[in-house]
Design an enzyme around this catalytic site. Structure first.
Site, short mmCIF file in Angstrom:
data_model
loop_
_atom_site.label_atom_id
_atom_site.label_comp_id
_atom_site.label_asym_id
_atom_site.label_seq_id
_atom_site.Cartn_x
_atom_site.Cartn_y
_atom_site.Cartn_z
N LYS A 49 0.83 -1.20 0.00
CA LYS A 49 0.00 0.00 0.00
C LYS A 49 0.87 1.26 0.00
O LYS A 49 0.59 2.22 -0.71
CB LYS A 49 -0.94 -0.02 1.22
CG LYS A 49 -2.06 -1.07 1.08
CD LYS A 49 -2.85 -1.29 2.37
CE LYS A 49 -3.90 -2.39 2.16
NZ LYS A 49 -4.69 -2.67 3.38
N GLN A 93 -4.70 -1.49 9.48
CA GLN A 93 -4.67 -2.82 8.87
C GLN A 93 -5.27 -3.84 9.84
O GLN A 93 -4.96 -3.84 11.03
CB GLN A 93 -3.22 -3.19 8.52
CG GLN A 93 -3.05 -4.50 7.77
CD GLN A 93 -3.63 -4.47 6.35
OE1 GLN A 93 -3.74 -3.43 5.73
NE2 GLN A 93 -4.02 -5.63 5.86
N ASP A 116 -11.05 2.96 4.19
CA ASP A 116 -11.46 1.55 4.10
C ASP A 116 -12.98 1.41 3.97
O ASP A 116 -13.48 0.33 3.65
CB ASP A 116 -11.03 0.79 5.36
CG ASP A 116 -9.71 0.05 5.18
OD1 ASP A 116 -9.50 -0.49 4.08
OD2 ASP A 116 -8.92 0.01 6.14
N1 GUN Z 1 -6.95 -6.69 5.91
C1 GUN Z 1 -7.40 -7.43 4.88
N2 GUN Z 1 -8.08 -6.67 4.00
C2 GUN Z 1 -8.05 -5.40 4.49
C3 GUN Z 1 -8.58 -4.17 4.04
O1 GUN Z 1 -9.22 -4.05 2.99
N3 GUN Z 1 -8.34 -3.10 4.83
C4 GUN Z 1 -7.65 -3.19 5.99
N4 GUN Z 1 -7.47 -2.08 6.71
N5 GUN Z 1 -7.16 -4.32 6.46
C5 GUN Z 1 -7.36 -5.43 5.70
#
Ligand code: GUN
Length: 279
Positions: A49, A93, A116
């Site tokens: 990311k 996350q 998110d």
């Molecule tokens: N862990 C797995 N998928 C995601 C996501 O889309 N966002 C976040 N913040 N954590 C994740």
């Protein structure tokens, strides 16, 4: 023989559009990424990311916290990031260690920084079919993939396997809003194949290798594989790709399918959040 929906290529073209748009702004959008603990998969995702941000001209700040961080400490960080005008997006996350209350944490993130789409207000706006919500990245990415093949969802039967708050539930909601007929299956569904065989569009987001075999797919269906399973050093989906590609009309590969789209949608949400805050 199915056509491949190339998520990697589609994500690249979306990232190019984002880069161009950021070039026209008189500020640089910034994403704060919070990683708690040392889960290797989470660490990999967070690195991906950060790298994706830099490539399109989004500044990223990483906040790496110890696995035993307290709820109070994490909430204090969120409060600080909420108040910081230089931070446009906040991503925590998941999964988080057990001592942390995930719902409270997502609820504490400023709604217009919730890239998110996990804040209860964003979830609520989506469920009510109202505008102004930041949408969860993976479901939004799947919708873009369907758009890329000009798929018309109205009246079609979509089967979503998986009912998580991150993918299955918001995904189903987006399909309903697009006037599809939606069936949601999950771990307790008896005779899964009975449902999946009726799907015009089959979205699988479970996290179980080889869950969907060729005989479970209707000929001519669109199959979207959201699964990301590590098998040795390889990444595989939930769908038996080699079998299903002989039955389906369209299929997404793993890797190179939904994954890159999720990250592209995170960048898009960060840009959107920055624009909302500067409007
Ligand atoms: N862990 C797995 N998928 C995601 C996501 O889309 N966002 C976040 N913040 N954590 C994740």
């Amino acid at each position: 023989m199915a056509m491949i929906i190339d998520g990697k290529a589609l994500a690249k073209s979306i990232r190019e559009d984002i880069t161009k748009e950021i070039g026209t702004l008189n500020y640089q959008p910034t994403l704060a990424v919070v990683l708690v603990g040392t889960d290797p998969a989470s660490a990999t995702y967070v690195s991906m990311k950060e790298k994706a941000c830099l490539e399109v001209g989004i500044a990223s700040q990483a906040h790496r916290l110890a696995a035993d961080v307290s709820q109070r400490e994490l909430m204090m960080l969120i409060t600080r990031l909420n108040a910081d005008p230089a931070v446009n997006g906040i991503l925590v996350q998941i999964p988080l260690p057990r001592q942390l209350d995930q719902t409270a944490i997502f609820g504490a993130i400023r709604r217009d920084k919730d890239v998110d789409g996990f804040h209860p207000m964003n979830v609520g706006l989506l469920n009510l079919g109202l505008s102004g919500a930041l949408l969860p990245c993976t479901p939004a990415g799947v919708m873009e993939m369907l758009q890329s093949i000009n798929y018309r969802l109205k009246g079609k039967h979509v089967v979503v396997v998986g009912r998580s708050n991150v993918v299955g539930k918001p995904m189903s909601t987006l399909f309903l809003l697009a006037d599809a007929t939606v069936t949601i299956c999950h771990r307790y569904t008896e005779n899964l194949g009975l449902y999946t065989r009726q799907a015009d569009v089959l979205v699988v987001a479970v996290g179980k290798t080889n869950l969907i075999t060729g005989d479970m797919v209707k000929p001519g269906a669109v199959v979207i594989d959201v699964g990301t399973n590590r098998v040795g050093s390889k990444l595989v989906g939930d769908v038996v790709y080699e079998d299903v590609k002989e039955v389906a009309a369209y299929i997404t590969p793993v890797p190179g399918g939904v994954g890159p789209m999720t990250i592209a949608m995170l960048l898009k949400n960060t840009l959107l959040a920055a624009k909302m805050q500067h409007a």
